[in-house]
Motif scaffolding. Structure first.
Motif, short mmCIF file in Angstrom:
data_model
loop_
_atom_site.label_atom_id
_atom_site.label_comp_id
_atom_site.label_asym_id
_atom_site.label_seq_id
_atom_site.Cartn_x
_atom_site.Cartn_y
_atom_site.Cartn_z
N SER A 1 2.35 -4.43 4.12
CA SER A 1 2.54 -5.88 4.29
C SER A 1 3.99 -6.32 4.30
N HIS A 2 4.93 -5.38 4.12
CA HIS A 2 6.35 -5.73 4.13
C HIS A 2 7.12 -4.74 4.99
N PRO A 3 7.71 -5.18 6.07
CA PRO A 3 8.39 -4.25 6.98
C PRO A 3 9.60 -3.57 6.37
N ASP A 4 10.15 -4.11 5.28
CA ASP A 4 11.31 -3.50 4.64
C ASP A 4 10.91 -2.64 3.44
N VAL A 5 9.65 -2.23 3.38
CA VAL A 5 9.15 -1.38 2.29
C VAL A 5 8.39 -0.20 2.89
N HIS A 6 8.69 1.00 2.38
CA HIS A 6 7.86 2.17 2.65
C HIS A 6 7.34 2.70 1.32
N ALA A 7 6.44 3.68 1.38
CA ALA A 7 5.75 4.15 0.18
C ALA A 7 5.77 5.67 0.09
N THR A 8 5.47 6.16 -1.11
CA THR A 8 5.24 7.58 -1.34
C THR A 8 3.89 7.76 -2.01
N VAL A 9 3.41 9.01 -2.03
CA VAL A 9 2.15 9.30 -2.71
C VAL A 9 2.34 10.51 -3.61
N GLY A 10 1.94 10.36 -4.87
CA GLY A 10 2.08 11.46 -5.81
C GLY A 10 1.65 11.06 -7.20
N VAL A 11 1.75 12.02 -8.12
CA VAL A 11 1.38 11.80 -9.52
C VAL A 11 2.56 12.21 -10.41
N HIS A 12 3.05 11.26 -11.18
CA HIS A 12 4.18 11.44 -12.08
C HIS A 12 3.88 12.56 -13.08
N PRO A 13 4.86 13.39 -13.44
CA PRO A 13 4.58 14.51 -14.34
C PRO A 13 4.14 14.11 -15.75
N LEU A 14 4.36 12.87 -16.16
CA LEU A 14 3.93 12.45 -17.49
C LEU A 14 2.59 11.73 -17.48
N ARG B 1 -3.71 14.39 3.03
CA ARG B 1 -4.53 13.37 3.68
C ARG B 1 -3.97 11.97 3.45
N LEU B 2 -3.59 11.65 2.22
CA LEU B 2 -3.08 10.32 1.91
C LEU B 2 -1.71 10.07 2.54
N ALA B 3 -0.95 11.13 2.73
CA ALA B 3 0.38 10.98 3.34
C ALA B 3 0.31 10.76 4.84
N ASP B 4 -0.86 10.96 5.43
CA ASP B 4 -1.02 10.77 6.87
C ASP B 4 -1.22 9.30 7.16
N HIS B 5 -0.15 8.54 6.95
CA HIS B 5 -0.16 7.08 7.10
C HIS B 5 1.24 6.68 7.54
N PRO B 6 1.36 5.76 8.47
CA PRO B 6 2.69 5.45 9.02
C PRO B 6 3.69 4.91 8.01
N ARG B 7 3.21 4.34 6.90
CA ARG B 7 4.13 3.76 5.92
C ARG B 7 4.41 4.68 4.74
N VAL B 8 3.78 5.84 4.70
CA VAL B 8 4.00 6.81 3.62
C VAL B 8 5.00 7.85 4.12
N VAL B 9 6.16 7.92 3.45
CA VAL B 9 7.26 8.71 4.00
C VAL B 9 7.66 9.90 3.12
N ALA B 10 6.98 10.10 1.98
CA ALA B 10 7.37 11.19 1.09
C ALA B 10 6.22 11.53 0.15
N ILE B 11 6.34 12.71 -0.46
CA ILE B 11 5.40 13.19 -1.47
C ILE B 11 6.07 13.05 -2.84
N GLY B 12 5.37 12.44 -3.78
CA GLY B 12 5.91 12.26 -5.12
C GLY B 12 5.74 10.82 -5.57
N GLU B 13 5.98 10.54 -6.75
CA GLU B 13 6.90 11.16 -7.66
C GLU B 13 6.21 12.30 -8.38
N THR B 14 6.88 13.44 -8.37
CA THR B 14 6.36 14.64 -9.00
C THR B 14 7.48 15.31 -9.77
#
Length: 265
Positions: free
Chosen positions: A61-74, A88-101
């Motif tokens: 919903s915000h063109p100046d925001v991208h996202a990542t997908v992951g699970v924090h180590p804590l 699978r979740l990273a296969d999205h045009p607004r998801v640009v990285a894996i993490g935070e890990t």
């Protein structure tokens, strides 16, 4: 006052977790203030799979925001990630990285096995997707580097975010293609070792971030952090390197789009 002519990127923030009391709970007012202070882009970081849809929705919903997908180590109570689901979740045009890990032995030194298992799943997902890794590492230098070498196979790049480890770790990570991200911690009175590291590292391998809503830089320390305060980080890095803040803003912005190339598409 911030220099609104700067074109700043906050390479690591948690927009879904911000304290909006200063804006009477109005998220759009916070975003407007951020843009008015010269921040042109933000990377909203996923920390668990349960809240990932909120992170993804903000990026959609915000063109100046991208996202990542992951699970924090804590986040031990979060659903266990596996490489297939992350891919699978990273296969999205607004998801640009894996993490935070990553690995955090400072707060969870007795819980290494499951941290390492999850970290490896993220490394595998990054290798399969070609996306960069966003890594949280604290007190786990040797294992972090070893697992990246063992499971990354030289094909994984990324960033060590909110960096507080030593210069040697930064240099070893950079040799593997990683960037080093500097947060508001660099402004803290007791962070001279980190400031020495920033002086030693090439600007061409640095990013800047807020990690908001945490770790507000001086003079906002002790208050809720927000993306517009990335300007203070840029100013501190500029002072340490005796460079114009506009150059730090430009180079770290270019570094961001080089690393997170999907965000530039």
């Amino acid at each position: 006052m911030p220099d609104v002519s700067l074109d700043l990127v906050d390479s690591h923030c948690h927009l879904d977790r911000l304290n909006l009391d200063a804006y009477d709970g109005d998220f759009q007012a916070m975003m407007a203030a951020t843009r008015a202070d010269g921040v042109s882009h933000m990377l909203c970081i996923g920390v668990d799979l349960e809240t990932f849809p909120r992170v993804r929705d903000l990026a959609e919903s915000h063109p100046d925001v991208h996202a990542t997908v992951g699970v924090h180590p804590l986040y031990k109570e979060s659903r266990e990630p596996d490489a297939d689901e992350l891919v699978r979740l990273a296969d999205h045009p607004r998801v640009v990285a894996i993490g935070e890990t990553g690995l955090d032995y400072f707060y969870a030194k007795e819980q290494r096995d499951w941290q390492q298992r999850r970290f490896v799943a993220h490394i595998q997902a990054a290798r399969r997707t070609g996306l960069p890794l966003v890594i949280h590492t604290r007190g786990a230098k040797e294992d972090t580097l070893a697992l990246l070498r063992e499971h990354g196979g030289g094909d994984v790049r990324g960033v060590l975010h909110c960096f507080t480890e030593d210069t040697d770790m930064a240099e070893q990570a950079m040799a593997m293609g990683f960037y080093i991200s500097i947060s508001g911690i660099v402004t803290f009175r007791n962070a001279e070792a980190l400031r020495d590291t920033v002086r030693a590292l090439p600007l061409e391998r640095l990013l800047i971030e807020t990690d908001s809503p945490w770790l507000a830089p001086v003079p906002f320390r002790g208050k809720p952090n927000e993306p517009r305060h990335v300007a203070r980080v840029a100013e501190c890095v500029a002072d340490l390197k005796a460079l114009p803040v506009a150059e730090v803003a430009r180079v770290t912005r270019d570094n961001f789009y080089t690393l997170f190339s999907k965000a530039a598409a």
